[in-house]
Design a protein around this motif. Sequence first.
Motif, PDB file in Angstrom:
ATOM      1  N   THR A  32      14.358 -20.118 -10.107  1.00  0.00           N
ATOM      2  CA  THR A  32      15.200 -19.452 -11.098  1.00  0.00           C
ATOM      3  C   THR A  32      15.534 -20.347 -12.287  1.00  0.00           C
ATOM      4  O   THR A  32      15.904 -19.862 -13.345  1.00  0.00           O
ATOM      5  N   LEU A  33      15.380 -21.637 -12.127  1.00  0.00           N
ATOM      6  CA  LEU A  33      15.793 -22.570 -13.176  1.00  0.00           C
ATOM      7  C   LEU A  33      15.148 -22.288 -14.530  1.00  0.00           C
ATOM      8  O   LEU A  33      15.782 -22.497 -15.567  1.00  0.00           O
ATOM      9  N   ASP A  34      13.924 -21.815 -14.534  1.00  0.00           N
ATOM     10  CA  ASP A  34      13.212 -21.601 -15.799  1.00  0.00           C
ATOM     11  C   ASP A  34      13.490 -20.253 -16.455  1.00  0.00           C
ATOM     12  O   ASP A  34      12.985 -19.992 -17.547  1.00  0.00           O
ATOM     13  N   PHE A  36      16.776 -18.700 -16.711  1.00  0.00           N
ATOM     14  CA  PHE A  36      18.193 -18.422 -16.972  1.00  0.00           C
ATOM     15  C   PHE A  36      18.422 -17.674 -18.278  1.00  0.00           C
ATOM     16  O   PHE A  36      19.307 -16.842 -18.362  1.00  0.00           O
ATOM     17  N   THR A  37      17.634 -17.973 -19.278  1.00  0.00           N
ATOM     18  CA  THR A  37      17.852 -17.327 -20.576  1.00  0.00           C
ATOM     19  C   THR A  37      17.075 -16.015 -20.721  1.00  0.00           C
ATOM     20  O   THR A  37      17.301 -15.284 -21.677  1.00  0.00           O
ATOM     21  N   TYR A  39      16.228 -13.778 -17.785  1.00  0.00           N
ATOM     22  CA  TYR A  39      16.459 -12.771 -16.749  1.00  0.00           C
ATOM     23  C   TYR A  39      17.955 -12.595 -16.555  1.00  0.00           C
ATOM     24  O   TYR A  39      18.672 -13.542 -16.211  1.00  0.00           O
ATOM     25  N   HIS A  41      19.864 -11.459 -14.339  1.00  0.00           N
ATOM     26  CA  HIS A  41      20.491 -11.771 -13.054  1.00  0.00           C
ATOM     27  C   HIS A  41      20.142 -13.159 -12.528  1.00  0.00           C
ATOM     28  O   HIS A  41      20.397 -13.458 -11.358  1.00  0.00           O
ATOM     29  N   ALA A  42      19.578 -14.011 -13.371  1.00  0.00           N
ATOM     30  CA  ALA A  42      19.155 -15.343 -12.930  1.00  0.00           C
ATOM     31  C   ALA A  42      20.327 -16.146 -12.362  1.00  0.00           C
ATOM     32  O   ALA A  42      20.181 -16.810 -11.336  1.00  0.00           O
ATOM     33  N   GLY A  43      21.468 -16.082 -13.014  1.00  0.00           N
ATOM     34  CA  GLY A  43      22.640 -16.812 -12.517  1.00  0.00           C
ATOM     35  C   GLY A  43      23.035 -16.358 -11.125  1.00  0.00           C
ATOM     36  O   GLY A  43      23.401 -17.175 -10.275  1.00  0.00           O
ATOM     37  N   SER A  44      22.942 -15.066 -10.887  1.00  0.00           N
ATOM     38  CA  SER A  44      23.299 -14.525  -9.575  1.00  0.00           C
ATOM     39  C   SER A  44      22.287 -14.936  -8.509  1.00  0.00           C
ATOM     40  O   SER A  44      22.667 -15.239  -7.373  1.00  0.00           O
ATOM     41  N   TYR A  46      20.551 -17.658  -8.533  1.00  0.00           N
ATOM     42  CA  TYR A  46      20.819 -19.077  -8.304  1.00  0.00           C
ATOM     43  C   TYR A  46      22.062 -19.264  -7.434  1.00  0.00           C
ATOM     44  O   TYR A  46      22.052 -20.046  -6.481  1.00  0.00           O
TER      45      TYR A  46
END
Length: 107
Positions: A32-34, A36-37, A39, A41-44, A46
């Motif tokens: 998910t690190l790549d 974050f900006t 997607y 829901h990337a934070g969720s 992670y």
Amino acid sequence: MSAYLEQVRHLANQLVHADDPYDTGLQLMGATLDVFTTYEHAGSVYLLWGALTDWVELRPHEEALAMRHMVTAAREWLQLDPHDGEAVRRYFQHWLYEVLGYDREQR
């Protein structure tokens, strides 16, 4: 974005069938690190996999329970349409707030 969602689907499927889901949980978090900006829901993603893998690390006496939750979270992910924003929101609301106990006000 579809490549990321496909990778998450692949890892979730791998986790469901793993003898030790911990390492695959770490891979889900790391994948998910790549994005974050890009997607929503990337934070969720992670937070979820970070919390589940931390559970194993920080409460080893609850490792079996944490691993069961990992498998359940992965199975539930595989059952939903990752392009259905409302379904994805409900999934993360359940896991982050109801299961893992994150405070809704802090997010």
